[in-house]
Design a protein around this motif. Structure first.
Motif, PDB file in Angstrom:
ATOM      1  N   MET A  12      89.819  17.299  29.006  1.00 51.58           N
ATOM      2  CA  MET A  12      89.673  18.712  28.673  1.00 51.58           C
ATOM      3  C   MET A  12      88.430  18.864  27.824  1.00 51.58           C
ATOM      4  O   MET A  12      88.237  18.146  26.856  1.00 51.58           O
ATOM      5  CB  MET A  12      90.863  19.255  27.907  1.00 51.58           C
ATOM      6  N   ASP A  13      87.585  19.811  28.215  1.00 58.05           N
ATOM      7  CA  ASP A  13      86.403  20.167  27.432  1.00 58.05           C
ATOM      8  C   ASP A  13      86.563  21.619  27.013  1.00 58.05           C
ATOM      9  O   ASP A  13      86.902  22.473  27.823  1.00 58.05           O
ATOM     10  CB  ASP A  13      85.120  20.031  28.267  1.00 58.05           C
ATOM     11  N   LYS A  26      87.090  23.386  30.535  1.00 59.10           N
ATOM     12  CA  LYS A  26      87.195  22.608  31.774  1.00 59.10           C
ATOM     13  C   LYS A  26      88.364  21.659  31.590  1.00 59.10           C
ATOM     14  O   LYS A  26      88.419  20.930  30.605  1.00 59.10           O
ATOM     15  CB  LYS A  26      85.903  21.833  32.025  1.00 59.10           C
ATOM     16  N   ARG A  27      89.306  21.675  32.533  1.00 57.05           N
ATOM     17  CA  ARG A  27      90.549  20.913  32.363  1.00 57.05           C
ATOM     18  C   ARG A  27      90.984  20.309  33.687  1.00 57.05           C
ATOM     19  O   ARG A  27      90.957  20.983  34.716  1.00 57.05           O
ATOM     20  CB  ARG A  27      91.632  21.846  31.830  1.00 57.05           C
ATOM     21  N   GLU A  28      91.372  19.044  33.674  1.00 56.71           N
ATOM     22  CA  GLU A  28      91.901  18.351  34.850  1.00 56.71           C
ATOM     23  C   GLU A  28      93.417  18.412  34.864  1.00 56.71           C
ATOM     24  O   GLU A  28      94.055  18.359  33.807  1.00 56.71           O
ATOM     25  CB  GLU A  28      91.520  16.869  34.825  1.00 56.71           C
ATOM     26  N   HIS A  52      88.744  23.361  41.759  1.00 54.45           N
ATOM     27  CA  HIS A  52      88.266  22.478  42.822  1.00 54.45           C
ATOM     28  C   HIS A  52      88.975  21.128  42.768  1.00 54.45           C
ATOM     29  O   HIS A  52      89.363  20.646  41.706  1.00 54.45           O
ATOM     30  CB  HIS A  52      86.741  22.336  42.836  1.00 54.45           C
ATOM     31  N   GLN A  53      89.175  20.594  43.956  1.00 52.77           N
ATOM     32  CA  GLN A  53      89.871  19.320  44.134  1.00 52.77           C
ATOM     33  C   GLN A  53      88.914  18.180  43.835  1.00 52.77           C
ATOM     34  O   GLN A  53      87.756  18.195  44.256  1.00 52.77           O
ATOM     35  CB  GLN A  53      90.364  19.219  45.586  1.00 52.77           C
ATOM     36  N   VAL A  70      90.012  22.695  36.770  1.00 56.56           N
ATOM     37  CA  VAL A  70      89.964  24.143  36.554  1.00 56.56           C
ATOM     38  C   VAL A  70      88.879  24.397  35.514  1.00 56.56           C
ATOM     39  O   VAL A  70      88.883  23.784  34.450  1.00 56.56           O
ATOM     40  CB  VAL A  70      91.319  24.695  36.061  1.00 56.56           C
ATOM     41  N   GLU A  71      87.952  25.279  35.874  1.00 60.21           N
ATOM     42  CA  GLU A  71      86.892  25.660  34.940  1.00 60.21           C
ATOM     43  C   GLU A  71      87.044  27.140  34.630  1.00 60.21           C
ATOM     44  O   GLU A  71      87.123  27.959  35.538  1.00 60.21           O
ATOM     45  CB  GLU A  71      85.520  25.380  35.535  1.00 60.21           C
TER      46      GLU A  71
END
Length: 167
Positions: free
Chosen positions: A6-7, A20-22, A118-119, A126-127
């Motif tokens: 996570m940014d 920005k998070r995965e 985006h995958q 997710v941005e």
């Protein structure tokens, strides 16, 4: 399992917050969690708050009315007005706090949300870019604890995706 990244950054020069998070799930499941009321209600509010949808029309020009309800039953009413939607790719909208009659509360700033999905292999990134009219609006939201609350809510989404095996 890898450590999910996570940014979170604040761009005061341009009145923006970038997140920005995965997520360990496929994009269709993460998209659903952001766009379906029955799923949003399970993760959107930071604990011990809960989210409760009043109504949701996830379409261009549609609105999501919801409340974040605190442990003592206090309600913080909000709305999100959807502007553009590209299914499973992105959406934009304006959010706002509301008064007790679900009207926009102009004592608080509105936030323009740009959310992209985006995958990346078995992960979804997710941005989110949140834009404010002026620096004082951005600073008010930060002072209200947005970073902490949104970070907690995104953690709730991790739990939801794992509980329902939405991979």
């Amino acid at each position: 399992m890898k450590n999910l990244a996570m940014d979170f950054s604040v761009d005061k020069e341009n009145n923006k917050i970038h997140v920005k998070r995965e997520f360990a799930a496929y994009v269709n499941n993460v998209w659903d969690a952001w766009t379906k009321a029955e799923l949003l209600d399970q993760w959107w509010a930071p604990k011990p708050y809960i989210a409760k949808t009043r109504s949701m029309d996830f379409s261009e020009g549609g609105t999501w009315f919801y409340a974040m309800i605190g442990p003592q039953g206090e309600e913080h009413r909000c709305r999100a007005d959807y502007q553009t939607i590209s299914p499973q790719q992105s959406f934009t909208g304006l959010d706002a706090f509301c008064d007790e009659h679900w009207n926009t509360n102009t004592d608080f700033p509105r936030t323009k949300w740009d959310v992209a999905f985006h995958q990346d292999g078995e992960y979804t990134v997710v941005e989110v870019v949140m834009t404010y009219e002026k620096l004082s609006d951005l600073e008010m939201i930060i002072q209200m604890g947005f970073k902490e609350g949104f970070t907690m809510a995104l953690g709730n989404l991790d739990e939801l995706l794992a509980q329902h095996d939405l991979k």
